[in-house]
Write a protein that holds these residues in place. Structure first.
Motif, PDB file in Angstrom:
ATOM      1  N   GLU A  53      18.801  49.941  47.793  1.00 37.18           N
ATOM      2  CA  GLU A  53      20.159  49.951  48.351  1.00 37.18           C
ATOM      3  C   GLU A  53      20.165  50.409  49.806  1.00 37.18           C
ATOM      4  O   GLU A  53      20.783  49.781  50.662  1.00 37.18           O
ATOM      5  N   VAL A  54      19.477  51.517  50.080  1.00 36.84           N
ATOM      6  CA  VAL A  54      19.474  52.063  51.434  1.00 36.84           C
ATOM      7  C   VAL A  54      18.739  51.121  52.384  1.00 36.84           C
ATOM      8  O   VAL A  54      19.211  50.878  53.501  1.00 36.84           O
ATOM      9  N   ASN A  55      17.601  50.579  51.970  1.00 36.65           N
ATOM     10  CA  ASN A  55      16.884  49.625  52.823  1.00 36.65           C
ATOM     11  C   ASN A  55      17.775  48.444  53.178  1.00 36.65           C
ATOM     12  O   ASN A  55      17.769  47.980  54.321  1.00 36.65           O
ATOM     13  N   GLY A  56      18.539  47.961  52.217  1.00 31.94           N
ATOM     14  CA  GLY A  56      19.460  46.853  52.483  1.00 31.94           C
ATOM     15  C   GLY A  56      20.527  47.219  53.499  1.00 31.94           C
ATOM     16  O   GLY A  56      20.857  46.429  54.383  1.00 31.94           O
ATOM     17  N   GLN A  57      21.055  48.430  53.385  1.00 32.52           N
ATOM     18  CA  GLN A  57      22.098  48.866  54.311  1.00 32.52           C
ATOM     19  C   GLN A  57      21.556  49.183  55.703  1.00 32.52           C
ATOM     20  O   GLN A  57      22.322  49.251  56.663  1.00 32.52           O
ATOM     21  N   LEU A  58      20.250  49.367  55.795  1.00 35.77           N
ATOM     22  CA  LEU A  58      19.637  49.696  57.088  1.00 35.77           C
ATOM     23  C   LEU A  58      18.815  48.546  57.664  1.00 35.77           C
ATOM     24  O   LEU A  58      18.034  48.749  58.591  1.00 35.77           O
ATOM     25  N   THR A  60      19.627  46.080  59.616  1.00 32.29           N
ATOM     26  CA  THR A  60      19.842  45.846  61.051  1.00 32.29           C
ATOM     27  C   THR A  60      19.227  46.964  61.891  1.00 32.29           C
ATOM     28  O   THR A  60      18.754  46.710  62.997  1.00 32.29           O
ATOM     29  N   ARG A  98      21.512  59.391  47.256  1.00 37.39           N
ATOM     30  CA  ARG A  98      21.915  58.244  46.441  1.00 37.39           C
ATOM     31  C   ARG A  98      21.230  58.270  45.078  1.00 37.39           C
ATOM     32  O   ARG A  98      21.845  58.035  44.049  1.00 37.39           O
ATOM     33  N   ALA A 133      26.395  57.959  52.396  1.00 35.40           N
ATOM     34  CA  ALA A 133      27.163  57.028  53.228  1.00 35.40           C
ATOM     35  C   ALA A 133      27.295  57.536  54.658  1.00 35.40           C
ATOM     36  O   ALA A 133      27.171  56.760  55.622  1.00 35.40           O
ATOM     37  N   ILE A 136      23.929  57.082  56.463  1.00 33.07           N
ATOM     38  CA  ILE A 136      23.700  55.655  56.734  1.00 33.07           C
ATOM     39  C   ILE A 136      24.582  55.184  57.881  1.00 33.07           C
ATOM     40  O   ILE A 136      24.133  54.434  58.751  1.00 33.07           O
ATOM     41  N   ARG A 137      25.824  55.640  57.928  1.00 37.77           N
ATOM     42  CA  ARG A 137      26.718  55.288  59.039  1.00 37.77           C
ATOM     43  C   ARG A 137      26.137  55.800  60.360  1.00 37.77           C
ATOM     44  O   ARG A 137      26.134  55.093  61.359  1.00 37.77           O
ATOM     45  N   ASN A 140      23.313  53.712  61.502  1.00 36.84           N
ATOM     46  CA  ASN A 140      23.789  52.419  61.983  1.00 36.84           C
ATOM     47  C   ASN A 140      24.580  52.543  63.287  1.00 36.84           C
ATOM     48  O   ASN A 140      25.126  51.564  63.780  1.00 36.84           O
TER      49      ASN A 140
END
Length: 150
Positions: A53-58, A60, A98, A133, A136-137, A140
């Motif tokens: 999940e975290v790899n997907g959200q990161l 970019t 997470r 979250a 992760i924000r 990003n």
């Protein structure tokens, strides 16, 4: 109750994608106070799911740093301590929060409420998801909250 015996955590490596740091099940269990009586396979699956999940959200973030010539998160300039830098520390914080949130249901099963009071609460789970979250924000390049006009 403290028995005087060391806690026997699962020393199981998790090989990551090459950019983000590899993790270890025992490090996760220790750093997030995961009860040793929670099945190690269940804990491992929660950690793997959190990494995905975290790899997907990161994705970019990873693309940005790779395009800038950094082979791994550990190579990105920033504050350092021990074998980590700020980017790898943020990554671990997000993944571990997470994964622990995913495990909250395990703490509520029969017999665990007495030995691990307070760890099964929905507020705790929500807090862990919010922690992940927020990190992760930040990674990003976003602020803690975003306001949009509709």
């Amino acid at each position: 109750m403290f028995s005087g015996k060391p806690i026997d955590y699962q020393d199981e490596p998790l090989t990551n994608d090459g950019f983000w740091p590899d993790l270890n099940l025992a490090d996760f269990q220790r750093s997030r106070s995961i009860p040793a009586d929670v099945d190690a396979e269940t804990v491992g699956e929660a950690l793997l799911a959190a990494v995905a999940e975290v790899n997907g959200q990161l994705a970019t973030v990873q693309d940005k740093y790779k395009a800038a010539g950094y082979a791994g998160a550990i190579d990105v300039p920033g504050a350092r301590m021990g074998g980590s830098n700020q980017l790898t520390a943020q990554y671990k914080k997000a993944v571990y929060a997470r994964a622990k949130a995913d495990l909250m249901g395990e703490f509520a099963t029969v017999g665990r409420r007495e030995s691990h009071p307070g760890q099964e609460g929905d507020d705790t789970r929500k807090g862990l998801l919010a922690e992940a979250a927020t990190v992760i924000r930040q990674m990003n390049g976003l602020r803690r909250a975003t306001v949009r006009q509709v």
